[in-house]
Design a protein around this motif. Structure first.
Motif, PDB file in Angstrom:
ATOM      1  N   PHE A  47       0.945  -1.267  -0.063  1.00 38.65           N
ATOM      2  CA  PHE A  47      -0.020   0.164  -0.026  1.00 38.65           C
ATOM      3  C   PHE A  47       0.842   1.366   0.005  1.00 38.65           C
ATOM      4  O   PHE A  47       1.837   1.335   0.428  1.00 38.65           O
ATOM      5  CB  PHE A  47      -0.864   0.044   1.049  1.00 38.65           C
ATOM      6  N   ILE A  48       0.377   2.292  -0.593  1.00 41.61           N
ATOM      7  CA  ILE A  48       0.964   3.505  -0.631  1.00 41.61           C
ATOM      8  C   ILE A  48       0.065   4.619  -0.554  1.00 41.61           C
ATOM      9  O   ILE A  48      -0.969   4.572  -0.959  1.00 41.61           O
ATOM     10  CB  ILE A  48       1.733   3.797  -1.949  1.00 41.61           C
ATOM     11  N   SER A  53       4.029   7.305   1.834  1.00 36.20           N
ATOM     12  CA  SER A  53       4.507   6.165   2.638  1.00 36.20           C
ATOM     13  C   SER A  53       3.986   4.944   2.342  1.00 36.20           C
ATOM     14  O   SER A  53       2.768   4.808   1.843  1.00 36.20           O
ATOM     15  CB  SER A  53       4.071   6.588   4.268  1.00 36.20           C
ATOM     16  N   THR A  54       4.866   3.908   2.521  1.00 37.21           N
ATOM     17  CA  THR A  54       4.438   2.388   2.111  1.00 37.21           C
ATOM     18  C   THR A  54       4.276   1.385   3.211  1.00 37.21           C
ATOM     19  O   THR A  54       4.967   1.601   4.315  1.00 37.21           O
ATOM     20  CB  THR A  54       5.391   1.964   0.982  1.00 37.21           C
ATOM     21  N   THR A  55       3.482   0.493   3.063  1.00 37.86           N
ATOM     22  CA  THR A  55       3.323  -0.496   3.858  1.00 37.86           C
ATOM     23  C   THR A  55       3.385  -1.857   3.034  1.00 37.86           C
ATOM     24  O   THR A  55       2.666  -1.952   2.276  1.00 37.86           O
ATOM     25  CB  THR A  55       2.020  -0.235   4.712  1.00 37.86           C
ATOM     26  N   ILE A  66       6.433  -1.360  -4.030  1.00 37.33           N
ATOM     27  CA  ILE A  66       5.194  -0.570  -4.655  1.00 37.33           C
ATOM     28  C   ILE A  66       5.695   0.967  -4.679  1.00 37.33           C
ATOM     29  O   ILE A  66       6.455   1.374  -3.878  1.00 37.33           O
ATOM     30  CB  ILE A  66       3.977  -0.404  -3.685  1.00 37.33           C
ATOM     31  N   SER A  67       5.144   1.396  -5.791  1.00 36.10           N
ATOM     32  CA  SER A  67       5.770   2.952  -6.146  1.00 36.10           C
ATOM     33  C   SER A  67       4.728   3.574  -6.913  1.00 36.10           C
ATOM     34  O   SER A  67       3.582   2.947  -7.365  1.00 36.10           O
ATOM     35  CB  SER A  67       7.128   3.040  -6.587  1.00 36.10           C
ATOM     36  N   ASN A  73      -0.104   9.450 -13.205  1.00 38.33           N
ATOM     37  CA  ASN A  73      -1.096   8.652 -12.351  1.00 38.33           C
ATOM     38  C   ASN A  73      -0.959   7.330 -12.571  1.00 38.33           C
ATOM     39  O   ASN A  73      -1.940   6.543 -12.952  1.00 38.33           O
ATOM     40  CB  ASN A  73      -2.491   9.299 -13.065  1.00 38.33           C
ATOM     41  N   THR A  74       0.028   6.543 -12.573  1.00 38.75           N
ATOM     42  CA  THR A  74       0.419   5.454 -12.502  1.00 38.75           C
ATOM     43  C   THR A  74       1.080   4.748 -11.156  1.00 38.75           C
ATOM     44  O   THR A  74       1.813   5.439 -10.566  1.00 38.75           O
ATOM     45  CB  THR A  74       1.148   5.239 -13.718  1.00 38.75           C
ATOM     46  N   LEU A  75       0.447   3.664 -10.806  1.00 39.14           N
ATOM     47  CA  LEU A  75       0.982   2.909  -9.623  1.00 39.14           C
ATOM     48  C   LEU A  75       1.494   1.480 -10.312  1.00 39.14           C
ATOM     49  O   LEU A  75       1.108   1.056 -10.932  1.00 39.14           O
ATOM     50  CB  LEU A  75      -0.273   2.386  -8.591  1.00 39.14           C
TER      51      LEU A  75
END
Length: 124
Positions: A47-48, A53-55, A66-67, A73-75
């Motif tokens: 998750f971002i 911040s990431t988890t 994850i980035s 607008n891209t995950l």
């Protein structure tokens, strides 16, 4: 509301890497990746939050990254050292930032927005 579209899945050999993409229509949400292996429940893995911040779930720490690129607008979800057990449908999802904590991942099915998924198949 936010629209999501995943891409980048496919069939790969164990030990390889893969980078999944998800185009999203709004950057006001917490974004996450879920996977659903055959015969198993969907589970959240990365998750971002809106602050970057990431988890990660314990099961993927060290192999999944994850980035996001807000300009596009891209995950993204990069998976290294692929294993056959990584075979699953991978979903991109979004939810309000208050649901960005691990304790809430389980209710994203009810409160989140979802893409159609992209299949990843890892062969040994």
């Amino acid at each position: 509301q936010v629209h999501l579209m995943e891409s980048g899945g496919g069939s790969v050999q164990a030990g390889g890497s893969l980078k999944l993409s998800c185009e999203y229509s709004s950057n006001r949400y917490c974004l996450g990746w879920f996977l659903q292996a055959p015969g198993k429940e969907r589970e959240g893995v990365a998750f971002i939050d809106t602050d970057g911040s990431t988890t990660y779930s314990d099961s993927v720490k060290g192999r999944f990254t994850i980035s996001q690129d807000n300009a596009k607008n891209t995950l993204y979800l990069e998976i290294d050292s692929l294993k056959p057990e990584d075979t699953a449908m991978y979903y991109c999802a979004a939810a309000s930032p208050e649901y960005c904590y691990e304790g809430y991942w389980g209710i994203w099915t009810a409160v989140g927005f979802w893409g159609q998924g992209t299949q990843v198949t890892v062969s040994s």
